[in-house]
Design a protein around this motif. Structure first.
Motif, PDB file in Angstrom:
ATOM      1  N   VAL A 215      93.823  78.266  73.032  1.00 53.33           N
ATOM      2  CA  VAL A 215      93.952  79.726  72.954  1.00 53.33           C
ATOM      3  C   VAL A 215      93.995  80.177  71.495  1.00 53.33           C
ATOM      4  O   VAL A 215      93.316  81.130  71.091  1.00 53.33           O
ATOM      5  CB  VAL A 215      95.216  80.193  73.701  1.00 53.33           C
ATOM      6  CG1 VAL A 215      95.439  81.689  73.486  1.00 53.33           C
ATOM      7  CG2 VAL A 215      95.094  79.892  75.190  1.00 53.33           C
ATOM      8  N   GLY A 216      94.785  79.474  70.670  1.00 52.19           N
ATOM      9  CA  GLY A 216      94.871  79.823  69.253  1.00 52.19           C
ATOM     10  C   GLY A 216      93.546  79.645  68.532  1.00 52.19           C
ATOM     11  O   GLY A 216      93.156  80.476  67.697  1.00 52.19           O
ATOM     12  N   ALA A 217      92.841  78.549  68.854  1.00 48.48           N
ATOM     13  CA  ALA A 217      91.554  78.303  68.205  1.00 48.48           C
ATOM     14  C   ALA A 217      90.531  79.371  68.565  1.00 48.48           C
ATOM     15  O   ALA A 217      89.791  79.865  67.698  1.00 48.48           O
ATOM     16  CB  ALA A 217      91.036  76.924  68.613  1.00 48.48           C
ATOM     17  N   LEU A 218      90.485  79.741  69.841  1.00 45.97           N
ATOM     18  CA  LEU A 218      89.551  80.780  70.257  1.00 45.97           C
ATOM     19  C   LEU A 218      89.924  82.126  69.655  1.00 45.97           C
ATOM     20  O   LEU A 218      89.049  82.926  69.287  1.00 45.97           O
ATOM     21  CB  LEU A 218      89.530  80.877  71.792  1.00 45.97           C
ATOM     22  CG  LEU A 218      88.895  79.678  72.503  1.00 45.97           C
ATOM     23  CD1 LEU A 218      89.130  79.773  74.005  1.00 45.97           C
ATOM     24  CD2 LEU A 218      87.408  79.595  72.201  1.00 45.97           C
ATOM     25  N   GLY A 219      91.238  82.399  69.549  1.00 47.02           N
ATOM     26  CA  GLY A 219      91.679  83.650  68.946  1.00 47.02           C
ATOM     27  C   GLY A 219      91.285  83.760  67.495  1.00 47.02           C
ATOM     28  O   GLY A 219      91.052  84.856  66.971  1.00 47.02           O
ATOM     29  N   THR A 220      91.194  82.609  66.801  1.00 40.86           N
ATOM     30  CA  THR A 220      90.780  82.617  65.399  1.00 40.86           C
ATOM     31  C   THR A 220      89.263  82.529  65.263  1.00 40.86           C
ATOM     32  O   THR A 220      88.665  83.166  64.379  1.00 40.86           O
ATOM     33  CB  THR A 220      91.427  81.429  64.656  1.00 40.86           C
ATOM     34  OG1 THR A 220      92.844  81.520  64.793  1.00 40.86           O
ATOM     35  CG2 THR A 220      91.058  81.438  63.189  1.00 40.86           C
ATOM     36  N   GLY A 221      88.620  81.751  66.144  1.00 36.92           N
ATOM     37  CA  GLY A 221      87.193  81.482  65.986  1.00 36.92           C
ATOM     38  C   GLY A 221      86.275  82.561  66.506  1.00 36.92           C
ATOM     39  O   GLY A 221      85.263  82.886  65.868  1.00 36.92           O
ATOM     40  N   LEU A 222      86.594  83.145  67.666  1.00 36.42           N
ATOM     41  CA  LEU A 222      85.689  84.137  68.248  1.00 36.42           C
ATOM     42  C   LEU A 222      85.502  85.362  67.348  1.00 36.42           C
ATOM     43  O   LEU A 222      84.373  85.862  67.208  1.00 36.42           O
ATOM     44  CB  LEU A 222      86.192  84.545  69.626  1.00 36.42           C
ATOM     45  CG  LEU A 222      86.000  83.502  70.736  1.00 36.42           C
ATOM     46  CD1 LEU A 222      86.574  84.007  72.054  1.00 36.42           C
ATOM     47  CD2 LEU A 222      84.515  83.182  70.913  1.00 36.42           C
TER      48      LEU A 222
END
Length: 533
Positions: free
Chosen positions: A224-231
């Protein structure tokens, strides 16, 4: 919450205004070679930066105050409810579960409250930037607005999965915390029995399992954190590519290109905020369910009818036990838990059909019952303080009265000095000293009816005989019910109820039951033989 949302919205607005000022400085000052205009717009950027810093501080302060206040309010609710439950609390929940709620869940709930501050501000700022982009290029606004549904589709299932995994983790954490509290509470016993290593190995194995389950929860959280930063970076790249081509084609100015890049980059902040708000709400729901579940534990009604004016008999229809005022009644039973259940019903702890002078106990005002009927359990907590304060309990200490209670409990080895410090749970006392100190506290309270379970199980035969003699003397004229299998105490009782399967099988004096009831005789004889050995 309103302050947090307000300061957060103003802070995001100040960030969103910065690219607009930069665009004006570039198009009206730099591109036009107008130094005065460039200086003016640059000064505006500087002033806005200073204001943004102040708003950022106020936003952080208000959010910190919000989650701290919410956490402390929740902790207060938990503590108040635990106080209302009183002695019924250990009968409903493990100590570990209460500890985990009080030191962990309340702060997770507090953190979830940030959603109504920064979450609202993030949503407003997202909409504001979308409007600004629409005024520059409708195509760019559509690309940015499409990001929210995409994030919802990608991140939503992960949040649901994290909530389910977090619920299982939290339940297991409460069980393990309860095990830890039990082990620490019984460390002295485990030392004597040599069981420390066995319990340590078991705790390590369960702790390792909980750790691995925590890793599984955090795997989902990390995605969730990675997608929140990457998207948001992907959207930034797409918007930059589109806006750069539009600038090259002359559809927007260089200043507008810079503004679009700035707005899109700033969008990463509210998007990241909304993602982590979703995580906080997910964790907060898990914690809140545990807190609400605890707050829903029913509290015994406090108000009710007045108690009988004078002493009256206590009767328990479930077991058939009757405790007459002014008499010494004993309950003899092979399983202590059965006798404790009778005492709990007679003392109105939990559901009960017991009566007091033909009035149902559960309809009488609880404070009057607590003032006149005391249930003294063998494992009742001892609070930290001086010996005088511990024995006196809630009453103002009177040295003569305290010493009389100590003398009746044969606790002289504890009471050489009434200023002697007693640690929490009596950790600086032996098991026998703790038991006699509990008895002294109960005798000092001098209730109209005293109900006690195994008050002499941890003392030697000589001390037990002395306690039996002094107990009957100090409780003369008062009702006393003891759950015991001690022949010395049974011989002092006015009436003994012999219980089998939780019900009275026979009643009479100790001598009469020895002569007429084989089961009673075998029970008492076995206890006497074990004590002699």
């Amino acid at each position: 919450m309103a302050l947090g949302a307000g300061f957060g919205t103003l802070w995001f607005a100040s960030l969103a205004a910065t690219p607009y000022l930069l665009a004006k400085a570039i198009d009206n000052g730099l591109s036009a070679h107008d130094t005065a205009v460039l200086v003016a717009w640059s000064a505006g950027v500087l002033a806005l930066g200073a204001g943004s810093a102040v708003l950022g501080i106020m936003r952080h302060r208000s959010m910190t105050k919000l989650r701290t206040h919410a956490g402390l309010m929740t902790a207060d609710l938990v503590l108040e409810h635990a106080t209302r439950l009183g002695a019924a609390l250990p009968r409903r929940l493990t100590a570990g579960e209460v500890v985990t709620i009080g030191i962990s869940d309340v702060w997770v709930v507090g953190r979830a409250m940030n959603v109504l501050g920064v979450g609202v501000a993030g949503t407003i700022s997202y909409a504001t930037i979308a409007v600004l982009l629409f005024r520059t290029s409708p195509l760019l606004a559509v690309v940015v607005l499409a990001g929210v549904p995409v994030l919802g589709v990608v991140v939503g299932p992960l949040l649901t999965r994290m909530q389910a995994a977090g619920q299982r983790y939290r339940e297991r954490q409460g069980v393990l915390a309860g095990r830890l509290v039990d082990v620490l509470g019984g460390l002295g016993v485990l030392n004597g029995l040599g069981g420390k290593e066995t319990h340590l190995a078991r705790y390590r194995a369960e702790s390792a399992g909980l750790r691995d389950q925590g890793y599984r929860v955090d795997v989902t959280a990390s995605w969730v954190g990675a997608l929140g930063t990457g998207l948001p970076v992907i959207f930034l790249a797409v918007v930059t590519w589109i806006s750069a081509r539009m600038a090259a084609a002359g559809e927007i100015t260089i200043g507008e290109l810079v503004a679009v890049y700035g707005w899109t980059a700033i969008l990463a902040i509210p998007v990241d905020v909304m993602i982590f708000c979703g995580m906080d709400v997910t964790r907060g729901l898990v914690a809140a369910r545990r807190v609400v579940g605890f707050l829903r534990v029913p509290v015994e009604p406090v108000d009710g009818e007045p108690a009988p004016e004078g002493p009256g008999p206590l009767r328990d229809p479930v077991s058939g036990v009757t405790a007459e005022p002014g008499r010494f009644t004993a309950l003899a039973v092979a399983r202590t838990a059965e006798a404790e259940a009778v005492l709990d019903r007679l003392g109105r702890y939990g559901a009960t059909d017991a009566t007091w002078s033909d009035r149902r106990l559960d309809r009488i005002a609880q404070p009057e019952i607590r003032d006149r009927v005391m249930v003294a359990t063998h494992d009742a907590d001892l609070f930290a303080g001086t010996l005088r304060e511990v024995v006196a309990g809630r009453e103002e200490p009177d040295d003569d009265r305290v010493r009389r209670a100590i003398d009746a409990a044969v606790a002289h080895d504890v009471a050489a000095d009434l200023e002697r410090p007693v640690e929490w749970r009596g950790r600086n006392l032996s098991g026998g000293q703790r038991q006699r100190l509990r008895l002294a506290r109960a005798l000092h309270a001098d209730p109209e009816m005293l109900l006690a379970a195994e008050p002499t199980s941890a003392v030697d035969a000589h001390t037990e005989a002395a306690i039996a003699q002094r107990l009957t003397d100090i409780r003369s004229g008062r009702g006393t019910v003891l759950a015991t299998t001690s022949p010395v105490l049974l011989a002092r009782a006015d009436v003994v109820h012999y219980l089998v399967g939780g019900r009275v099988a026979a009643s009479g004096t100790h001598q009469h039951l020895l002569e007429t009831e084989q089961g009673y005789r075998e029970l008492v004889t076995r206890v006497f033989d074990e004590a002699s050995a």
